[in-house]
Design an enzyme around this catalytic site. Structure first.
Site, PDB file in Angstrom:
ATOM      1  N   GLU A 219       0.809  -1.219   0.000  1.00 19.07           N
ATOM      2  CA  GLU A 219       0.000   0.000   0.000  1.00 19.07           C
ATOM      3  C   GLU A 219       0.847   1.277   0.000  1.00 19.07           C
ATOM      4  O   GLU A 219       0.849   2.061   0.966  1.00 19.07           O
ATOM      5  CB  GLU A 219      -0.985  -0.011   1.170  1.00 19.07           C
ATOM      6  CG  GLU A 219      -2.003  -1.110   1.019  1.00 19.07           C
ATOM      7  CD  GLU A 219      -3.051  -1.130   2.138  1.00 19.07           C
ATOM      8  OE1 GLU A 219      -2.866  -0.466   3.151  1.00 19.07           O
ATOM      9  OE2 GLU A 219      -4.052  -1.853   1.976  1.00 19.07           O
TER      10      GLU A 219
ATOM     11  N   GLU B  22      -5.424  -8.497   0.329  1.00 20.00           N
ATOM     12  CA  GLU B  22      -6.160  -8.088   1.538  1.00 20.00           C
ATOM     13  C   GLU B  22      -7.615  -7.834   1.192  1.00 20.00           C
ATOM     14  O   GLU B  22      -7.893  -7.084   0.264  1.00 20.00           O
ATOM     15  CB  GLU B  22      -5.598  -6.803   2.151  1.00 20.00           C
ATOM     16  CG  GLU B  22      -4.271  -6.937   2.816  1.00 20.00           C
ATOM     17  CD  GLU B  22      -3.801  -5.612   3.386  1.00 20.00           C
ATOM     18  OE1 GLU B  22      -4.635  -4.753   3.762  1.00 20.00           O
ATOM     19  OE2 GLU B  22      -2.572  -5.411   3.428  1.00 20.00           O
TER      20      GLU B  22
HETATM   21  C1  LIG Z   1      -7.699  12.387   7.051  1.00 19.59           C
HETATM   22  C2  LIG Z   1      -8.417  11.236   6.408  1.00 19.59           C
HETATM   23  O1  LIG Z   1      -7.860  10.006   6.830  1.00 19.59           O
HETATM   24  C3  LIG Z   1      -8.801   9.001   6.868  1.00 19.59           C
HETATM   25  C4  LIG Z   1      -8.099   7.683   7.181  1.00 19.59           C
HETATM   26  O2  LIG Z   1      -7.556   7.208   5.931  1.00 19.59           O
HETATM   27  C5  LIG Z   1      -7.227   5.880   5.875  1.00 19.59           C
HETATM   28  C6  LIG Z   1      -7.164   5.303   4.618  1.00 19.59           C
HETATM   29  C7  LIG Z   1      -6.840   3.970   4.495  1.00 19.59           C
HETATM   30  C8  LIG Z   1      -6.619   3.223   5.647  1.00 19.59           C
HETATM   31  C9  LIG Z   1      -6.337   1.801   5.501  1.00 19.59           C
HETATM   32  C10 LIG Z   1      -6.244   0.875   6.516  1.00 19.59           C
HETATM   33  N1  LIG Z   1      -6.086  -0.284   5.882  1.00 19.59           N
HETATM   34  C11 LIG Z   1      -6.040  -1.618   6.501  1.00 19.59           C
HETATM   35  C12 LIG Z   1      -4.581  -2.012   6.489  1.00 19.59           C
HETATM   36  N2  LIG Z   1      -4.116  -2.306   5.130  1.00 19.59           N
HETATM   37  C13 LIG Z   1      -2.838  -2.964   5.366  1.00 19.59           C
HETATM   38  C14 LIG Z   1      -3.000  -3.716   6.657  1.00 19.59           C
HETATM   39  O3  LIG Z   1      -1.944  -3.349   7.503  1.00 19.59           O
HETATM   40  C15 LIG Z   1      -4.330  -3.266   7.260  1.00 19.59           C
HETATM   41  O4  LIG Z   1      -4.190  -3.022   8.640  1.00 19.59           O
HETATM   42  N3  LIG Z   1      -6.028  -0.101   4.566  1.00 19.59           N
HETATM   43  N4  LIG Z   1      -6.202   1.180   4.326  1.00 19.59           N
HETATM   44  C16 LIG Z   1      -6.677   3.810   6.909  1.00 19.59           C
HETATM   45  C17 LIG Z   1      -7.000   5.143   7.027  1.00 19.59           C
END
Ligand SMILES: CCOCCOc1ccc(-c2cn(C[C@@H]3NC[C@@H](O)[C@H]3O)nn2)cc1
Length: 450
Positions: free
Chosen positions: A166, A354
């Protein structure tokens, strides 16, 4: 009929990541990572949680492998902690770190489970961050040294490698939005980091080709899905920018050897931000890969909204059902995303590296009745099946996550696991979704009427 059926050679698995499950942060010669630093700073992680103990998988890995064996998976995606191999990021190798991952990999192989190893799942050695981290190109060189070291050490044992998990999270979420480590809020820094992560990916691909011609390598870009609220040109362009930032920004350079120009221009004109491309970078970044890992959780309907954020786009909240972390449940977006990727990038083999849902059900009488997670998995695995039967070259599905773990800035409250973890005792309890997934794997599908 009413069955969702996959080919018998379809690969089923489960996924985790080092900082989220290992704990033992001061054991085995491990050095500090940016997530140790970030999570120790008050206010960055809910409840002040850190990965210091996590699921204690550093010590309980054999129990984890037993859970995988009972689940019936043929693949386990985990990540190596760079600071266990190079405590200072570069320089001398920590043999204890290599030995730990050899123990884990040997246990997997003895149980006929194929290791799928992620090199970078966000735990950058703090020593490198202190010298500029991903903002500087020297970290790309350090990553290549780390990659070559583990490619050599695990040659013949690990045959599926993922370079970067990611990169959108590791660059923009972490250095523009400030939500993840190291918590910066600078778009130019984040854009530079995104480029260096892609460069690191390409360098590792080229190194593996030199070291182990039998192993396969890919990466796992984020893949959310935004859909235009209306067919108006301004809504369509707003969503094109949103999807472009999450998907094309990280996939076009790898598969087309160029950034999406409309977005490069947008960054330049709107934010005076540029990509620090040097001669030869894009040739390295677009080194051919063997597969792409797609991570999907949620999607949304969006429309043009002048002045709203980077891309003048508003995500609409239709009060769709949400998981406990607040993400809309949108399985159709998964199918549309997979078709979009296949149409844009061709028949590159895809692993769903995932997919899963956050539901915070607790243990009651020795059980976890997580019926909502089963429902989420049914609809999303059906979307994978739709895409597969529409010609998308999907090779496997790995559920996020094998067990509840440290969910970054959300800490331990947000649970994605098929297995419940008591973070005080580290007791693991298989959830109802674990048993549903086990049966689905056994049948390579499920009956919609069930
Ligand atoms: C200011 C705005 O902010 C909002 C939050 O924005 C996000 C975006 C995306 C995520 C996010 C979390 N995950 C899950 C993980 N993927 C890998 C693995 O380690 C899982 O734990 N994927 N994307 C979190 C927060």
């Amino acid at each position: 009929m009413n069955k969702i059926q996959f080919p018998q050679d379809f690969i089923w698995g489960a996924a985790t990541a080092s900082y989220q499950i290992e704990g033992a942060v001061n054991e085995g010669g491990r050095g500090a990572s940016i997530w140790d630093t970030f999570s120790q700073q008050p206010g960055n992680v809910k409840n002040g949680d850190t990965g210091a103990t996590a699921c204690n998988s550093y010590h309980l890995y054999k129990e984890d492998v037993s859970l995988l064996k009972e689940l019936g998976v043929s693949s386990y995606r985990f990540s190596m902690a760079w600071p266990r191999i190079f405590p200072e990021g570069t320089g001398s190798v920590n043999q204890e770190g290599l030995d730990y991952y050899h123990r884990l990999v040997d246990e997997l192989l003895e149980n006929n489970i194929e290791p799928m190893c992620t090199l970078y799942h966000w735990d950058l050695p703090q020593a490198l961050q202190d010298q500029g981290g991903w903002e500087v190109r020297e970290t790309v060189d350090a990553f290549n040294e780390y990659a070559k070291t583990v490619f050599e050490s695990f040659k013949g044992k690990i045959t599926k490698w993922i370079t970067i998990n990611e990169p959108w999270c590791a660059s923009f979420l972490s250095n523009y939005l400030g939500v993840h480590a190291p918590g910066k809020k600078d778009l130019q820094i984040a854009t530079t980091i995104a480029h260096h992560l892609l460069l690191a990916h390409g360098r590792a691909v080229q190194s593996l080709r030199q070291i182990d011609g039998d192993a396969e390598i890919g990466y796992a870009p984020n893949a959310g899905w935004s859909e235009a609220y209306s067919s108006s040109e301004e809504d369509k362009q707003a969503v094109r920018r949103a999807n472009g930032w999450h998907i094309e920004w990280f996939m076009d350079p790898v598969f087309k050897g160029e950034y999406p120009d409309f977005l490069v221009q947008w960054f330049k004109e709107q934010e005076n931000v540029t990509v620090p491309i040097q001669d030869g970078d894009l040739e390295i970044i677009s080194s051919p890969i063997d597969f792409v890992g797609i991570n999907y959780y949620t999607g949304n309907i969006a429309r043009y909204d002048e002045g709203n954020g980077l891309f003048h786009v508003e995500n609409l909240n239709f009060n769709y059902d949400h998981t406990d972390i607040g993400w809309p449940i949108y399985p159709e977006g998964f199918y549309k995303l997979l078709k979009y990727i296949s149409d844009r990038y061709g028949s590159v083999p895809i692993y769903i590296t995932e997919n899963g849902a956050c539901y915070n059900d607790g243990v009651e009488n020795g059980r976890v009745n997580d019926v909502k997670r089963i429902s989420y998995m049914k609809t999303h695995i059906a979307s994978v099946n739709r895409a597969l039967h529409s010609g998308v070259n999907i090779k496997g599905y790995l559920a996020w996550s094998l067990m509840d773990n440290f969910e970054w800035a959300e800490g331990y409250d947000m649970r994605f696991g098929l297995v419940h973890v008591d973070f005080d005792t580290f007791e693991r309890t298989e959830k109802d979704s674990y048993y549903w997934y086990r049966d689905t794997i056994k049948k390579a599908g499920y009956d919609l009427s069930e």
